[in-house]
Design a protein around this motif. Structure first.
Motif, PDB file in Angstrom:
ATOM      1  N   ASP A 100       0.729  -1.115  -0.104  1.00 18.40           N
ATOM      2  CA  ASP A 100      -0.042   0.179   0.045  1.00 18.40           C
ATOM      3  C   ASP A 100       0.926   1.408   0.013  1.00 18.40           C
ATOM      4  O   ASP A 100       2.162   1.189   0.221  1.00 18.40           O
ATOM      5  CB  ASP A 100      -1.080  -0.119   1.179  1.00 18.40           C
ATOM      6  N   GLU A 101       0.274   2.323  -0.266  1.00 21.24           N
ATOM      7  CA  GLU A 101       1.171   3.733  -0.252  1.00 21.24           C
ATOM      8  C   GLU A 101       1.781   4.090   1.041  1.00 21.24           C
ATOM      9  O   GLU A 101       3.135   4.544   0.855  1.00 21.24           O
ATOM     10  CB  GLU A 101       0.290   4.840  -0.628  1.00 21.24           C
ATOM     11  N   GLU A 102       1.270   3.582   2.176  1.00 22.48           N
ATOM     12  CA  GLU A 102       1.859   4.091   3.358  1.00 22.48           C
ATOM     13  C   GLU A 102       3.455   3.139   3.360  1.00 22.48           C
ATOM     14  O   GLU A 102       4.505   3.690   3.799  1.00 22.48           O
ATOM     15  CB  GLU A 102       1.028   3.730   4.437  1.00 22.48           C
ATOM     16  N   LYS A 104       4.896   1.592   0.904  1.00 26.10           N
ATOM     17  CA  LYS A 104       5.879   2.311   0.239  1.00 26.10           C
ATOM     18  C   LYS A 104       6.818   3.475   0.701  1.00 26.10           C
ATOM     19  O   LYS A 104       7.861   3.564   0.316  1.00 26.10           O
ATOM     20  CB  LYS A 104       5.218   2.620  -1.352  1.00 26.10           C
TER      21      LYS A 104
END
Length: 141
Positions: A100-102, A104
């Protein structure tokens, strides 16, 4: 900063491994000089027993080639706007697209911090080499 951090990590590890006595096997040139016959650190490129000028030129040419043609922000199929440094060669996949973006952002921050630490580390080793003396773990410079 990503690229310089990665290069600094390689430089730091190269400095530590060669000072520990690990060298590539074989000869560095056709004259029969082995890799371990040359000194470590700055002395390898600028001392009395240093690598010949043609060898240093080859190293600098190779670095220039990588800098200009290979290690570009748009290399490896990255789309415009993607994070620079993401390798998209289709060969090695560590599951980056599944994060997920967090996660990454966390992994990118960790890499940036490790790169910054490596930049300081290799700079410190280079300064201490020029000053002379001994550094813990590394030994005599």
């Amino acid at each position: 900063e990503i690229k310089h951090g990665r290069i600094s990590q390689l430089a730091f590890l190269g400095q530590i491994t060669t000072r520990a006595g690990y060298h590539l096997p074989g000869d560095i040139d056709s004259a029969g000089d082995s890799f371990d016959s040359f000194p470590n650190g700055f002395a390898a490129i600028g001392g009395p027993d240093s690598i010949p000028g043609a060898g240093t030129g080859q190293i600098l040419f190779f670095i220039g080639f990588l800098e200009l043609l290979v290690m570009k922000d748009s290399a490896n199929g990255a789309e415009p706007g993607e994070f620079v440094g993401d390798f998209r060669n289709g060969y090695i996949d560590f599951g980056w697209d599944t994060f997920d973006e967090e996660t990454k952002l966390t992994k990118r921050a960790v890499e940036l911090n490790q790169g910054r630490a490596a930049m300081m580390g290799i700079l410190g080793l280079m300064v201490h080499e020029q000053l002379g003396g001994s550094v813990p773990i590394v030994g005599e410079l």
